[in-house]
Design an enzyme around this catalytic site. Structure first.
Site, PDB file in Angstrom:
ATOM      1  N   ARG A 185       0.775  -1.144  -0.035  1.00  0.00           N
ATOM      2  CA  ARG A 185       0.027  -0.118   0.018  1.00  0.00           C
ATOM      3  C   ARG A 185       0.853   1.161  -0.103  1.00  0.00           C
ATOM      4  O   ARG A 185       0.527   2.349   0.698  1.00  0.00           O
ATOM      5  CB  ARG A 185      -0.978  -0.015   1.173  1.00  0.00           C
ATOM      6  CG  ARG A 185      -1.990  -1.100   1.320  1.00  0.00           C
ATOM      7  CD  ARG A 185      -3.007  -0.962  -0.059  1.00  0.00           C
ATOM      8  NE  ARG A 185      -4.062  -1.957   0.424  1.00  0.00           N
ATOM      9  CZ  ARG A 185      -4.191  -3.190  -0.232  1.00  0.00           C
ATOM     10  NH1 ARG A 185      -3.032  -3.637  -0.861  1.00  0.00           N
ATOM     11  NH2 ARG A 185      -5.177  -4.110  -0.146  1.00  0.00           N
TER      12      ARG A 185
ATOM     13  N   SER B  26     -10.704  -0.885   2.768  1.00  0.00           N
ATOM     14  CA  SER B  26     -10.062  -0.601   4.167  1.00  0.00           C
ATOM     15  C   SER B  26      -9.536   0.506   4.690  1.00  0.00           C
ATOM     16  O   SER B  26      -9.054   1.425   3.874  1.00  0.00           O
ATOM     17  CB  SER B  26      -8.998  -1.614   4.108  1.00  0.00           C
ATOM     18  OG  SER B  26      -9.119  -2.867   3.372  1.00  0.00           O
TER      19      SER B  26
ATOM     20  N   GLU C 252      -5.359   4.240   5.652  1.00  0.00           N
ATOM     21  CA  GLU C 252      -5.089   3.800   4.370  1.00  0.00           C
ATOM     22  C   GLU C 252      -5.233   5.072   3.425  1.00  0.00           C
ATOM     23  O   GLU C 252      -4.617   5.441   2.576  1.00  0.00           O
ATOM     24  CB  GLU C 252      -5.677   2.659   3.766  1.00  0.00           C
ATOM     25  CG  GLU C 252      -5.222   2.049   2.290  1.00  0.00           C
ATOM     26  CD  GLU C 252      -5.957   1.107   1.957  1.00  0.00           C
ATOM     27  OE1 GLU C 252      -5.755  -0.134   2.258  1.00  0.00           O
ATOM     28  OE2 GLU C 252      -6.852   1.304   1.211  1.00  0.00           O
TER      29      GLU C 252
END
Ligand code: FAD
Ligand code: EPU
Length: 340
Positions: free
Chosen positions: A168, A240, A336
């Site tokens: 990520r 998420s 995130e």
């Protein structure tokens, strides 16, 4: 050559972010030709304003109005560039919808992206956080990206090494690369395709059989995602909300002594990735709300807008969750989405 562009003022952003948060931008430009970017950065009135590059708005949290210019990337186009012995090189412009692009590759008989089916957003944003799901990350199939650098006014091609992909993460999220605007992305997709069923939940999906086709794998991924994740068209969310935390092997071992059911996955460097959804779930947050923001009842890692939530409501909920997880497990959850 700079191209003409027409900026709109006081532009509403609620329909441009999948959280559905109401906010506005001082100015807005839908970028349909890359030459418009040259025009913007050469124009004294616009060059100095803060910029927000926006794709599908599925990984941003708007914490207030944006006092600057939104560059909404709508560049279109996709093509199979080259057919080498090992790969098909396939390119798509940054504004193409990610899932539609994946389906297009499959319709052309080219497999390799099917595990990333149904991820919302655009092709241009895919390298930003090195999107990943069901055993595949963009870095595994990435060939190169064409980027516009507003500092030099020039366009250049970056390969995978230059993008410095991580979990990520990429150079585009860091200080040295945050200003770059991705114009298109090229993928190297294998000619000798093999199904990637490393993710246990995908392998266990009924109907895949021994020798599934790329489209069958895509359909299985789509079925799992539809079961677990909220559709942003129905309930606002950004997928998420936290990254899965990576801890040292020693910290994981200590946690396992106290919490034998802790979900953890060993990483090649000896560290351990924990499941943030499990940690949040164990703290009792699943299905709970704080104001208009809530935790999705089927997946504790997804924060949702129950209707009328502000960015501040989501931040307050995220902080409460972080505090509980930190107190119980000594682990800091890192968001995130990109906070604007
Ligand atoms: P945006 O939200 O518009 O932008 C995200 C960031 O990228 C911002 O910082 C923006 O400035 C920057 N950016 C966007 N376009 C460009 C460009 N052309 N050049 C430079 N910078 C740019 N992600 C996963 O990795 N795996 C998943 O499984 C997954 N599932 C999701 C499920 C749901 C229901 C939702 C809502 C989100 C999910 N996400 C997932 C997150 C999200 O879909 C991805 O991060 C996606 O790549 C974001 O694309 P976007 O176009 O919406 O980006
Ligand atoms: N879990 C719980 N309770 C929950 C949620 C999860 O106990 O409420 C447990 C699950 O049982 C499982 C583990 O946590 O043992 C992991 O859950 P899951 O397989 O659903 O995956 P995840 O770690 O929550 C990650 C990605 C997703 C991606 C899926 C599939 C991150 C931050 N998230 O989710 O990506 O789609 O794996 O690969 O890495 C996104 O980035 O937005 C995103 C949706």
């Amino acid at each position: 050559m700079p191209a003409p562009f027409s900026v709109l003022h006081q532009f509403p952003l609620q329909s441009l972010n999948t959280f559905g948060i109401a906010a506005s931008a001082r100015a807005y430009l839908r970028v349909t030709e890359k030459e418009q970017l040259l025009g913007v950065y050469a124009d004294g009135a616009w060059a100095t304003l803060p910029k927000l590059v926006l794709g599908g708005g599925s990984n941003v949290l708007l914490t207030g109005d944006f006092d600057g210019l939104v560059l909404h990337i709508a560049l279109q186009g996709r093509e199979v560039l080259e057919d080498t012995q090992q790969h098909y090189l396939v390119r798509a412009a940054a504004g193409e919808n990610w899932h539609a692009f994946v389906q297009w590759t499959l319709a052309h008989g080219v497999g390799g992206l099917e595990n990333l089916s149904l991820i919302p957003g655009t092709v241009g944003a895919a390298p930003i956080q090195n999107i990943g799901a069901y055993g595949l990350e963009i870095k595994d199939v990435f060939h190169s990206a064409t980027v516009f650098d507003p500092c030099s006014g020039e366009t250049r091609v970056m390969d995978a090494a230059a993008c410095r992909f991580g979990y990520r993460d990429s150079v585009f999220k860091r200080e040295e690369g945050r200003h770059l605007i991705i114009l298109d992305v090229t993928f190297a997709l294998p000619k000798q395709w093999q199904p990637n069923l490393r993710y246990a939940e995908l392998a266990a999906e009924p109907g895949l059989g021994n020798a599934p086709t790329p489209q069958q794998v895509a359909d299985a991924v789509i079925a799992i995602r539809r079961r677990k994740l909220p559709d942003p068209a129905v309930i606002g969310n950004a997928g998420s909300f936290f990254k899965n935390p990576v801890v040292s092997g020693a910290q994981c071992a200590a946690l396992l002594e106290r919490f034998p059911n802790l979900v953890h996955h060993a990483q090649p460097d000896g560290s351990e990735k924990l499941a943030a959804g499990w940690l949040i779930d164990q703290c009792g947050w699943k299905g709970r709300s704080l104001g208009a923001a809530g935790v999705y009842p089927k997946q504790a890692l997804v924060l949702v807008n129950n209707g009328g939530a502000s960015g501040a409501d989501v931040v307050a909920l995220a902080k409460a969750i972080q505090a509980d997880v930190q107190a119980r497990y000594g682990v800091l959850l890192e968001p995130e989405p990109v906070f604007i």
